[in-house]
Design a protein around this motif. Structure first.
Motif, PDB file in Angstrom:
ATOM      1  N   LEU A   1       0.704  -1.003  -0.108  1.00 47.09           N
ATOM      2  CA  LEU A   1       0.012  -0.028   0.122  1.00 47.09           C
ATOM      3  C   LEU A   1       0.763   1.385   0.012  1.00 47.09           C
ATOM      4  CD1 LEU A   1      -2.820   1.061   0.149  1.00 47.09           C
ATOM      5  CD2 LEU A   1      -2.925   1.017   2.612  1.00 47.09           C
ATOM      6  N   THR A   2       1.944   1.150   0.834  1.00 48.82           N
ATOM      7  CA  THR A   2       2.900   2.463   1.040  1.00 48.82           C
ATOM      8  C   THR A   2       3.581   2.496  -0.271  1.00 48.82           C
ATOM      9  OG1 THR A   2       3.142   1.970   3.331  1.00 48.82           O
ATOM     10  CG2 THR A   2       4.880   3.338   2.211  1.00 48.82           C
ATOM     11  N   LEU A   3       4.100   1.442  -0.995  1.00 48.06           N
ATOM     12  CA  LEU A   3       4.893   1.882  -2.253  1.00 48.06           C
ATOM     13  C   LEU A   3       3.977   2.346  -3.350  1.00 48.06           C
ATOM     14  CD1 LEU A   3       7.248   0.901  -4.018  1.00 48.06           C
ATOM     15  CD2 LEU A   3       5.853  -1.377  -4.287  1.00 48.06           C
ATOM     16  N   VAL A   4       2.662   1.662  -3.388  1.00 52.06           N
ATOM     17  CA  VAL A   4       1.735   2.276  -4.598  1.00 52.06           C
ATOM     18  C   VAL A   4       1.626   3.830  -4.373  1.00 52.06           C
ATOM     19  CG1 VAL A   4      -0.126   2.136  -6.128  1.00 52.06           C
ATOM     20  CG2 VAL A   4       1.322   0.001  -5.379  1.00 52.06           C
ATOM     21  N   ASN A   5       1.046   4.113  -3.078  1.00 51.21           N
ATOM     22  CA  ASN A   5       0.636   5.331  -2.719  1.00 51.21           C
ATOM     23  C   ASN A   5       1.828   6.259  -2.794  1.00 51.21           C
ATOM     24  OD1 ASN A   5      -1.909   4.432  -2.162  1.00 51.21           O
ATOM     25  ND2 ASN A   5      -1.641   4.350   0.131  1.00 51.21           N
ATOM     26  N   MET A   6       2.966   6.127  -2.497  1.00 49.02           N
ATOM     27  CA  MET A   6       4.046   7.082  -2.610  1.00 49.02           C
ATOM     28  C   MET A   6       4.470   7.286  -4.061  1.00 49.02           C
ATOM     29  SD  MET A   6       7.518   7.113  -0.083  1.00 49.02           S
ATOM     30  CE  MET A   6       6.591   6.473   1.206  1.00 49.02           C
ATOM     31  N   LEU A   7       4.492   6.083  -4.899  1.00 51.53           N
ATOM     32  CA  LEU A   7       4.638   6.398  -6.039  1.00 51.53           C
ATOM     33  C   LEU A   7       3.636   7.298  -7.063  1.00 51.53           C
ATOM     34  CD1 LEU A   7       6.275   5.760  -9.004  1.00 51.53           C
ATOM     35  CD2 LEU A   7       4.583   3.578  -8.861  1.00 51.53           C
ATOM     36  N   TYR A   8       2.417   7.100  -6.355  1.00 50.83           N
ATOM     37  CA  TYR A   8       1.491   8.074  -7.115  1.00 50.83           C
ATOM     38  C   TYR A   8       1.508   9.473  -6.612  1.00 50.83           C
ATOM     39  CZ  TYR A   8      -3.318   9.797  -7.820  1.00 50.83           C
ATOM     40  OH  TYR A   8      -4.459  10.587  -7.955  1.00 50.83           O
ATOM     41  N   VAL A   9       1.943   9.720  -5.371  1.00 49.86           N
ATOM     42  CA  VAL A   9       2.149  11.008  -4.944  1.00 49.86           C
ATOM     43  C   VAL A   9       3.319  11.712  -5.615  1.00 49.86           C
ATOM     44  CG1 VAL A   9       2.606  12.479  -2.898  1.00 49.86           C
ATOM     45  CG2 VAL A   9       0.744  10.624  -2.720  1.00 49.86           C
ATOM     46  N   PHE A  10       4.534  10.944  -5.370  1.00 48.67           N
ATOM     47  CA  PHE A  10       5.696  11.755  -5.970  1.00 48.67           C
ATOM     48  C   PHE A  10       5.497  12.013  -7.771  1.00 48.67           C
ATOM     49  CE2 PHE A  10       8.505   9.679  -2.835  1.00 48.67           C
ATOM     50  CZ  PHE A  10       9.237  10.714  -2.552  1.00 48.67           C
ATOM     51  N   LEU A  11       4.666  11.301  -8.434  1.00 51.86           N
ATOM     52  CA  LEU A  11       4.434  11.630  -9.814  1.00 51.86           C
ATOM     53  C   LEU A  11       3.471  12.946  -9.658  1.00 51.86           C
ATOM     54  CD1 LEU A  11       4.137   8.185 -11.335  1.00 51.86           C
ATOM     55  CD2 LEU A  11       5.618   9.813 -12.152  1.00 51.86           C
ATOM     56  N   ARG A  12       2.446  13.124  -8.913  1.00 57.48           N
ATOM     57  CA  ARG A  12       1.544  14.246  -8.736  1.00 57.48           C
ATOM     58  C   ARG A  12       2.280  15.467  -8.353  1.00 57.48           C
ATOM     59  NH1 ARG A  12      -0.946  11.552 -11.170  1.00 57.48           N
ATOM     60  NH2 ARG A  12      -3.139  10.995 -11.228  1.00 57.48           N
ATOM     61  N   LEU A  13       3.576  15.188  -7.732  1.00 55.91           N
ATOM     62  CA  LEU A  13       4.426  16.277  -7.274  1.00 55.91           C
ATOM     63  C   LEU A  13       5.485  16.514  -8.311  1.00 55.91           C
ATOM     64  CD1 LEU A  13       4.675  15.682  -3.348  1.00 55.91           C
ATOM     65  CD2 LEU A  13       3.362  17.547  -4.592  1.00 55.91           C
ATOM     66  N   SER A  14       5.207  16.199  -9.330  1.00 53.72           N
ATOM     67  CA  SER A  14       5.883  16.318 -10.741  1.00 53.72           C
ATOM     68  C   SER A  14       7.478  15.825 -10.670  1.00 53.72           C
ATOM     69  CB  SER A  14       6.129  17.762 -10.955  1.00 53.72           C
ATOM     70  OG  SER A  14       4.912  18.368 -11.091  1.00 53.72           O
ATOM     71  N   VAL A  15       7.651  14.878  -9.938  1.00 56.71           N
ATOM     72  CA  VAL A  15       8.945  14.204 -10.006  1.00 56.71           C
ATOM     73  C   VAL A  15       8.822  13.435 -11.530  1.00 56.71           C
ATOM     74  CG1 VAL A  15      10.415  12.235  -9.370  1.00 56.71           C
ATOM     75  CG2 VAL A  15       9.187  13.455  -7.803  1.00 56.71           C
ATOM     76  N   GLU A  16       9.950  13.384 -12.461  1.00 56.72           N
ATOM     77  CA  GLU A  16       9.909  13.038 -13.741  1.00 56.72           C
ATOM     78  C   GLU A  16       9.760  11.276 -13.610  1.00 56.72           C
ATOM     79  OE1 GLU A  16       9.683  15.032 -16.306  1.00 56.72           O
ATOM     80  OE2 GLU A  16       9.850  16.893 -15.299  1.00 56.72           O
ATOM     81  N   PRO A  17       8.942  10.971 -14.700  1.00 56.70           N
ATOM     82  CA  PRO A  17       8.805   9.287 -15.021  1.00 56.70           C
ATOM     83  C   PRO A  17      10.304   8.587 -15.188  1.00 56.70           C
ATOM     84  CG  PRO A  17       7.074  10.710 -16.386  1.00 56.70           C
ATOM     85  CD  PRO A  17       8.339  11.553 -15.771  1.00 56.70           C
ATOM     86  N   HIS A  18      11.145   9.526 -15.796  1.00 58.25           N
ATOM     87  CA  HIS A  18      12.458   8.736 -16.057  1.00 58.25           C
ATOM     88  C   HIS A  18      13.410   8.873 -14.932  1.00 58.25           C
ATOM     89  CE1 HIS A  18      14.052  13.060 -16.590  1.00 58.25           C
ATOM     90  NE2 HIS A  18      13.265  13.201 -17.452  1.00 58.25           N
ATOM     91  N   ASP A  19      12.882   9.565 -13.814  1.00 58.55           N
ATOM     92  CA  ASP A  19      13.925   9.672 -12.474  1.00 58.55           C
ATOM     93  C   ASP A  19      14.182   8.219 -11.966  1.00 58.55           C
ATOM     94  OD1 ASP A  19      14.573  11.884 -10.242  1.00 58.55           O
ATOM     95  OD2 ASP A  19      13.790  10.041  -9.225  1.00 58.55           O
TER      96      ASP A  19
END
Length: 830
Positions: free
Chosen positions: A101-119
């Motif tokens: 749950l933490t893994l997917v939620n954190m991935l979702y939020v990082f992308l919403r905070l404009s971390v690049e997909p190639h990061d």
């Protein structure tokens, strides 16, 4: 006392341990009320941060952002903050310690905070989620699918794996929100079987959905748009939820829903009118460019001229603040509403010109099409757009993209087709579906006509393209094995090239798949047969038998397209009465659920076949229904508005003539008078020829009148009067019209008053109509339903009707004046 003294140190130690085990970092994060406070706590406790701390900090940063309007968000500031980098590094280092749950939620939020997909952080988290994908709970799987979809991985092997998991575990999903997100994410990969299963599950779960949650039904409608499937029961359920939430919907959501409905060709009068009122309410509060552009795009095409002028005035003032996407939305809305505001168009175009480099290929094509359809005059801009379009086309290998760019390029003036463009289109043709092949054929035909060398010979590059189009089209039809797919591809295909090169092969394919005709596709097949205007008895018999046998599985609104070819093409299947009876029984309980304009079209379709269900007729000609229809017409496109008005008039006429017992008044007199003066039709050379011949047959030109307007405003080509011995009678007064040398009908001021000479006892009027090809099915002498209804009505008005089919008049047998006169004499006096 001694025992209490012994217990006291133990309690003190326990209390001390309890205070010492408190998580001060977590408590510090939870009391933060701003982004800066969260990042400050992170900075002060770098070495103490656990997975739980990082997860809490990242979640809170996003929670603060999503509470704000789009324009007030500060994601760019967070992204640049040094402590946000600390969070990213810590998260990447602790991926293996995160639960699912933490893994997917954190991935979702990082992308919403404009971390690049190639990061590297995102890459590592996606890889870890992929490794665990089979064990993810459905809620986390749903969010992970959304993440992949947002990264344009909707057709990736990983999304295929998720689609397979969804197929296996569909029955375990009991949350409509989770299902809707998965439906949208996997829409590119679903089979027909899985599509139907998803829709069925969605219908069940939507009943348990929070009625105030409109995002879930919106995603379900988005799924239907993605799979190009108009499933009316699910759409109706979603629409009910939207209607309940109208006061809560903002301009953006209303714009999205209206756009989805338009793509699905789903018109709902109640929602359209409610959305219009809500959008008007939002005008004063939609002050920023983002919100206002959404409002303008949704409201301008359906608003009154006064509201549209107000919107355009505001748009002119804020135009310079629009982004590239907002300017595109505005220019498309101007085209859809057929605006003639040149000052505003110039302003928006200048904004677009400054931002041209940032547009993608599809967007440049949409801009070009909108400006072209607005008849915008700017050769320099169109030249620049053409250069950009050619550049995009030569770099693209996606069939849909090449097709779209080719179609738009063909709109633009150009002396000849670039050889490179022709070659690139040729390379992609083999991957195109039938609809795309048809679109490219239109473009090639236009290039042929505009090429300066066309008058002398057709260039080999055009010949090669047309040959390849025909070859690939035939191959695609011959190898097709799914009727639903073929119907989807040919839905809007009919055109000159398609009918000439592929229509016969299409009928072979459709007849080969005749056993695949079922309740879910008969409406599409019937609509196709109506569009191409050709009879195909085996297919129509099959449509009739499926409709009769499975009428309860057919949505009530689908009865209209199902009956259309039988009424329009005047085809009577073996059980024609049963077909109409079961369809009438199917839709009658749902009359109030039809859109007003669709109910009018349905009633006209039935009237063509001489069916007038009393409940339907009384509903349409009630005061309440006509008022609702008037309101709906205000928001319809001009073409559909004019068609609906015309069909209502024709239905009114049919009911007055054929069902006087319903006592429906004739209320289209002024409408018809206005239409008659506005049309001011012309007489074809053949009609002028017949007019002259009739004068010779009947004994003089004063024995015949041309373009006579009857009661109820039928215009018949010629009228004459015969006594009881079939002798022609002359007209006492002058003709009510004159025919100019160019064949134009010149009406006198009294021509529309339906003045008719009295007939002697035993005499009768003869209506003589030249029946050109529009009255017959294509490649056939089979007369269509409209011609038969016209004949019925003229006979009710007291005429004997003489019809002159074009194929008889233009036949080799009738090639001399003497033969024509003999033919007319036999028809009229024989």
């Amino acid at each position: 006392m001694f025992r209490l003294q012994c217990v006291r140190p133990c309690l003190r130690r326990l209390l001390h341990l309890g205070v010492g085990s408190r998580d001060h970092v977590l408590e510090g994060l939870q009391v933060c009320s701003t982004d800066d406070q969260v990042l400050d706590v992170v900075g002060k406790n770098r070495t103490k941060l656990t997975v739980e701390h990082v997860s809490c900090a990242v979640r809170m940063l996003w929670d603060f952002q999503k509470e704000r309007p789009e324009l007030l968000r500060t994601v760019h500031l967070i992204k640049c903050h040094p402590e946000f980098l600390t969070l990213r590094v810590l998260a990447e280092n602790k991926i293996s310690l995160m639960d699912d749950l933490t893994l997917v939620n954190m991935l979702y939020v990082f992308l919403r905070l404009s971390v690049e997909p190639h990061d590297s952080l995102v890459q590592q988290m996606v890889s870890e989620a992929w490794r665990r994908v089979d064990g993810l709970p459905m809620s986390s799987l749903s969010k992970f699918a959304v993440i992949l979809h947002d990264q344009l991985l909707h057709s990736s092997p990983l999304m295929g794996h998720i689609t397979n998991i969804l197929d296996q575990r569909l029955s375990s999903i009991d949350n409509a929100r989770v299902l809707a997100a998965l439906m949208v994410s996997v829409s590119n990969l679903v089979s027909t079987r899985l599509r139907d299963a998803l829709i069925s599950r969605a219908e069940c779960l939507l009943d348990t959905n929070n009625p105030l949650n409109y995002n879930t039904p919106r995603r379900m409608v988005q799924f239907l748009r993605s799979v190009k499937y108009t499933h009316r029961p699910l759409l109706d359920k979603c629409n009910e939820i939207f209607l309940r939430n109208i006061p809560r919907l903002d301009a953006e959501n209303l714009s999205i829903i209206l756009g989805l409905y338009q793509s699905l060709q789903f018109n709902n009068c109640d929602f359209r009118l409610a959305a219009k009122e809500r959008l008007i309410e939002l005008i004063d509060t939609s002050t920023d460019p983002y919100t206002f552009s959404k409002l303008f795009a949704a409201l301008a095409p359906i608003s009154s001229p006064e509201i549209r002028e107000r919107l355009e005035n505001t748009t002119f003032l804020v135009a310079d603040e629009f982004s590239a996407q907002q300017a595109l939305a505005i220019v498309e809305a101007l085209e859809e509403s057929q605006s003639r505001n040149l000052s505003l168009l110039n302003k928006i175009t200048s904004v677009i010109q400054k931002k041209l480099p940032v547009y993608r290929s599809v967007e440049v094509a949409r801009i070009t099409q909108a400006l072209f359809l607005l008849h915008y005059q700017n050769p320099e801009l169109f030249a620049a757009l053409r250069t950009i379009l050619v550049s995009f086309l030569q770099r693209s290998f996606y069939p849909y993209e090449v097709t779209m760019l080719t179609r738009v390029l063909a709109m633009l003036p150009s002396p000849r087709l670039d050889e490179g463009v022709a070659q690139h289109v040729d390379n992609v043709i083999a991957q195109c579906n039938l609809s795309e092949l048809n679109t490219i054929s239109f473009a090639v035909a236009k290039w042929i006509r505009t090429d300066p060398s066309y008058r002398h010979n057709t260039h080999s590059k055009y010949v090669r393209l047309l040959q390849r189009l025909s070859q690939c089209g035939r191959e695609r039809l011959q190898t097709a094995d799914r009727l639903d797919l073929v119907l989807e591809e040919i839905k809007f295909a009919p055109g000159e090239w398609f009918e000439e090169m592929l229509l016969e092969e299409t009928f072979v394919t459709l007849n080969r798949m005749i056993d695949q005709i079922n309740p879910s596709n008969i409406a599409d097949l019937a609509f196709f047969l109506t569009r191409i205007n050709r009879l195909n008895p085996p297919l129509m018999e099959r449509i009739a038998s499926v409709a009769i046998e499975h009428i309860d599985e057919i949505h009530f609104s689908a009865t209209y397209p199902t009956l259309l070819p039988f009424s329009v093409l005047n085809y009577e299947p073996a059980h024609v009465d049963e077909l109409y009876d079961v369809c009438i029984k199917r839709f009658t309980p749902h009359i109030s659920s039809f859109d007003p304009h669709l109910l009018v079209l349905l009633a006209y379709c039935l009237a063509l076949a001489d069916h007038f269900p009393e409940e339907l007729i009384r509903e349409i000609f009630s005061i309440g229904f006509l008022g609702k229809l008037d309101c709906q017409l205000e928001s319809l496109h001009d073409s559909l508005k004019m068609r609906t008005k015309q069909r209502l008039m024709e239905l009114n006429r049919a009911v007055c003539l054929e069902c006087p017992e319903f006592q429906v008044p004739w209320f289209h007199e002024r409408y018809c008078q206005h239409l008659q003066k506005k049309v001011n039709g012309s007489v074809s050379p053949v009609q002028q020829q017949i007019h002259t011949m009739l004068g010779g047959v009947l004994g003089g030109i004063n024995f015949v009148r041309a373009a006579v307007v009857t009661p109820y405003f039928y215009t018949i080509d010629f009228e004459c009067k015969l006594d009881k011995h079939l002798k022609p009678l002359p007209y006492s007064g002058p003709s009510t019209l004159q025919i100019s040398e160019r064949g134009k009908v010149l009406w006198d001021s009294n021509s529309l008053e339906n003045a008719r000479d009295e007939l002697p006892a035993g005499a009768h009027r003869v209506a003589i109509d030249f029946m050109d090809s529009k009255f017959f099915c294509k490649n056939s002498h089979h007369m269509k339903g409209e011609a038969l209804m016209r004949k019925r009505h003229l006979e009710i008005l007291g005429y004997r009707v003489v019809q002159i089919p074009h194929f008889e008049w233009n036949s080799m047998e009738l090639s001399t004046p003497h033969a024509w006169k003999r033919y007319l004499r036999k028809k009229i006096l024989g």
